[in-house]
Write a protein that holds these residues in place. Structure first.
Motif, mmCIF file in Angstrom:
data_model
loop_
_atom_site.group_PDB
_atom_site.id
_atom_site.type_symbol
_atom_site.label_atom_id
_atom_site.label_comp_id
_atom_site.label_asym_id
_atom_site.label_seq_id
_atom_site.Cartn_x
_atom_site.Cartn_y
_atom_site.Cartn_z
ATOM 1 N N ASP A 135 0.851 -1.185 0.000
ATOM 2 C CA ASP A 135 0.000 0.000 0.000
ATOM 3 C C ASP A 135 0.895 1.246 0.000
ATOM 4 O OD1 ASP A 135 0.972 0.188 2.597
ATOM 5 O OD2 ASP A 135 -0.953 -0.197 3.559
ATOM 6 N N ALA A 136 0.278 2.406 -0.083
ATOM 7 C CA ALA A 136 1.031 3.665 -0.186
ATOM 8 C C ALA A 136 1.958 3.861 1.010
ATOM 9 C CB ALA A 136 0.068 4.836 -0.314
ATOM 10 N N ARG A 137 1.502 3.533 2.203
ATOM 11 C CA ARG A 137 2.328 3.705 3.404
ATOM 12 C C ARG A 137 3.576 2.829 3.335
ATOM 13 N NH1 ARG A 137 3.257 1.782 8.440
ATOM 14 N NH2 ARG A 137 3.460 3.298 10.103
ATOM 15 N N GLU A 138 3.406 1.590 2.907
ATOM 16 C CA GLU A 138 4.529 0.668 2.790
ATOM 17 C C GLU A 138 5.555 1.172 1.772
ATOM 18 O OE1 GLU A 138 5.292 -4.115 2.094
ATOM 19 O OE2 GLU A 138 3.260 -3.319 2.048
ATOM 20 N N VAL A 139 5.072 1.711 0.656
ATOM 21 C CA VAL A 139 5.971 2.274 -0.356
ATOM 22 C C VAL A 139 6.742 3.451 0.219
ATOM 23 C CG1 VAL A 139 6.049 3.487 -2.578
ATOM 24 C CG2 VAL A 139 4.612 1.459 -2.314
ATOM 25 N N MET A 140 6.048 4.315 0.950
ATOM 26 C CA MET A 140 6.710 5.484 1.542
ATOM 27 C C MET A 140 7.774 5.060 2.557
ATOM 28 S SD MET A 140 5.415 8.017 -0.049
ATOM 29 C CE MET A 140 5.511 9.532 0.853
ATOM 30 N N ILE A 141 7.489 4.055 3.349
ATOM 31 C CA ILE A 141 8.463 3.558 4.324
ATOM 32 C C ILE A 141 9.682 2.987 3.604
ATOM 33 C CG2 ILE A 141 8.879 1.725 6.037
ATOM 34 C CD1 ILE A 141 5.944 2.198 6.969
ATOM 35 N N PHE A 142 9.452 2.220 2.541
ATOM 36 C CA PHE A 142 10.559 1.649 1.778
ATOM 37 C C PHE A 142 11.425 2.740 1.171
ATOM 38 C CE2 PHE A 142 12.329 0.310 -2.293
ATOM 39 C CZ PHE A 142 13.110 -0.759 -1.892
ATOM 40 N N LEU A 143 10.785 3.733 0.520
ATOM 41 C CA LEU A 143 11.551 4.816 -0.099
ATOM 42 C C LEU A 143 12.337 5.613 0.940
ATOM 43 C CD1 LEU A 143 8.977 6.071 -2.756
ATOM 44 C CD2 LEU A 143 11.133 4.864 -3.188
ATOM 45 N N THR A 144 11.746 5.822 2.096
ATOM 46 C CA THR A 144 12.450 6.539 3.162
ATOM 47 C C THR A 144 13.646 5.739 3.647
ATOM 48 O OG1 THR A 144 10.398 7.637 3.823
ATOM 49 C CG2 THR A 144 12.185 7.584 5.445
ATOM 50 N N SER A 145 13.500 4.441 3.798
ATOM 51 C CA SER A 145 14.628 3.584 4.199
ATOM 52 C C SER A 145 15.741 3.639 3.165
ATOM 53 C CB SER A 145 14.174 2.136 4.385
ATOM 54 O OG SER A 145 13.296 2.021 5.460
ATOM 55 N N ALA A 146 15.355 3.631 1.892
ATOM 56 C CA ALA A 146 16.352 3.718 0.824
ATOM 57 C C ALA A 146 17.070 5.060 0.887
ATOM 58 C CB ALA A 146 15.695 3.524 -0.537
ATOM 59 N N LEU A 147 16.322 6.128 1.027
ATOM 60 C CA LEU A 147 16.903 7.468 1.100
ATOM 61 C C LEU A 147 17.903 7.572 2.247
ATOM 62 C CD1 LEU A 147 16.941 10.552 0.444
ATOM 63 C CD2 LEU A 147 15.046 10.754 2.052
ATOM 64 N N ARG A 148 17.570 7.006 3.372
ATOM 65 C CA ARG A 148 18.428 7.085 4.565
ATOM 66 C C ARG A 148 19.591 6.092 4.535
ATOM 67 N NH1 ARG A 148 13.471 7.703 8.889
ATOM 68 N NH2 ARG A 148 13.034 9.877 8.368
ATOM 69 N N GLY A 149 19.651 5.278 3.512
ATOM 70 C CA GLY A 149 20.747 4.317 3.414
ATOM 71 C C GLY A 149 20.592 3.124 4.337
ATOM 72 N N GLU A 150 19.373 2.868 4.757
ATOM 73 C CA GLU A 150 19.129 1.754 5.680
ATOM 74 C C GLU A 150 18.990 0.420 4.942
ATOM 75 O OE1 GLU A 150 16.682 4.604 8.801
ATOM 76 O OE2 GLU A 150 15.581 3.199 7.555
ATOM 77 N N LEU A 151 18.806 0.464 3.625
ATOM 78 C CA LEU A 151 18.669 -0.764 2.855
ATOM 79 C C LEU A 151 20.039 -1.304 2.473
ATOM 80 C CD1 LEU A 151 15.760 0.087 0.386
ATOM 81 C CD2 LEU A 151 15.631 -1.085 2.572
ATOM 82 N N LYS A 152 20.160 -2.592 2.477
ATOM 83 C CA LYS A 152 21.397 -3.257 2.078
ATOM 84 C C LYS A 152 21.113 -4.089 0.841
ATOM 85 C CE LYS A 152 23.566 -2.132 5.948
ATOM 86 N NZ LYS A 152 24.279 -0.917 5.976
ATOM 87 N N GLU A 153 22.139 -4.252 0.026
ATOM 88 C CA GLU A 153 22.019 -5.134 -1.116
ATOM 89 C C GLU A 153 23.191 -6.102 -1.105
ATOM 90 O OE1 GLU A 153 22.050 -2.974 -4.787
ATOM 91 O OE2 GLU A 153 23.876 -1.918 -4.315
ATOM 92 N N GLU A 154 22.973 -7.254 -1.710
ATOM 93 C CA GLU A 154 24.000 -8.285 -1.748
ATOM 94 C C GLU A 154 24.810 -8.131 -3.028
ATOM 95 O OE1 GLU A 154 23.255 -12.781 -2.102
ATOM 96 O OE2 GLU A 154 23.138 -12.343 0.045
ATOM 97 N N VAL A 155 26.138 -8.121 -2.893
ATOM 98 C CA VAL A 155 27.009 -8.033 -4.059
ATOM 99 C C VAL A 155 27.997 -9.195 -4.021
ATOM 100 C CG1 VAL A 155 26.837 -5.537 -4.349
ATOM 101 C CG2 VAL A 155 28.599 -6.471 -2.872
ATOM 102 N N VAL A 156 28.396 -9.626 -5.205
ATOM 103 C CA VAL A 156 29.370 -10.713 -5.316
ATOM 104 C C VAL A 156 30.744 -10.092 -5.543
ATOM 105 C CG1 VAL A 156 30.071 -12.742 -6.658
ATOM 106 C CG2 VAL A 156 27.639 -12.274 -6.268
ATOM 107 N N VAL A 157 31.705 -10.532 -4.751
ATOM 108 C CA VAL A 157 33.073 -10.036 -4.859
ATOM 109 C C VAL A 157 33.967 -11.214 -5.227
ATOM 110 C CG1 VAL A 157 34.975 -8.947 -3.613
ATOM 111 C CG2 VAL A 157 32.622 -8.280 -3.113
ATOM 112 N N VAL A 158 34.765 -11.032 -6.255
ATOM 113 C CA VAL A 158 35.709 -12.065 -6.670
ATOM 114 C C VAL A 158 37.099 -11.605 -6.254
ATOM 115 C CG1 VAL A 158 36.674 -13.360 -8.608
ATOM 116 C CG2 VAL A 158 34.243 -12.718 -8.607
#
Length: 166
Positions: free
Chosen positions: A65-88
């Motif tokens: 829903d709209a609230r969930e999207v806003m929370i996700f975007l705010t987390s992304a903006l604040r750098g709270e989201l992590k992503e997995e990367v492969v390092v060789v």
């Protein structure tokens, strides 16, 4: 039954949602003549309403829903989201190994999240333009309301030619 359905009808609803097949759902629900009963059940308003209500519950649980999207975007903006990367990494003698790391999302993704949030709050350039356009239209409407009735003439011109004149 809280929803007015028998236990067998409720099982039919559950199996129908699971399979999408009325005859198969009637068979699994325990009807002795599943072929006609499955179709007949789908024609009953109470069963149809129960199926629709259950599908809506499932959709509501799965769709953000709209609230969930806003929370996700705010987390992304604040750098709270992590992503997995492969390092060789090289181990020497031509041998390499790969491993995965968690890292903060990049500046580009954070900036994109900020733009998305700004758009939703009307803070971006388009939002400002829209506000100005609304104010202009309100002023024009107010002007029309106060103008003498014989002065109200509106002309529209439609030109389908491209802007370059061809």
């Amino acid at each position: 039954m809280a929803n007015g359905l028998t236990v067998k009808q409720q099982r039919f609803v559950d199996f129908y949602i699971e399979t999408g097949n009325a005859t198969g759902a009637a068979r699994k629900a325990g009807y002795k003549k599943p072929n006609p009963q499955g179709s007949e059940n789908l024609a009953k308003p109470s069963i149809k309403a129960a199926i629709d209500a259950r599908l809506k519950e499932i959709e509501d649980a799965r769709v953000a829903d709209a609230r969930e999207v806003m929370i996700f975007l705010t987390s992304a903006l604040r750098g709270e989201l992590k992503e997995e990367v492969v390092v060789v990494e090289g181990e020497g003698e031509g041998v390499s190994s790969a491993r995965t790391l968690q890292k903060q999302i990049g500046a580009h993704d954070r900036l994109d999240a900020a733009k998305q949030l700004a758009k939703r709050y009307g803070l971006d350039g388009d939002g400002e333009l829209l506000k100005l356009q609304k104010e202009k239209l309100k002023a024009e409407v107010n002007e029309m309301k106060t103008a003498p009735s014989d002065a109200l003439h509106i002309n529209f011109t439609f030109d389908r030619r491209p802007k370059d004149g061809h």
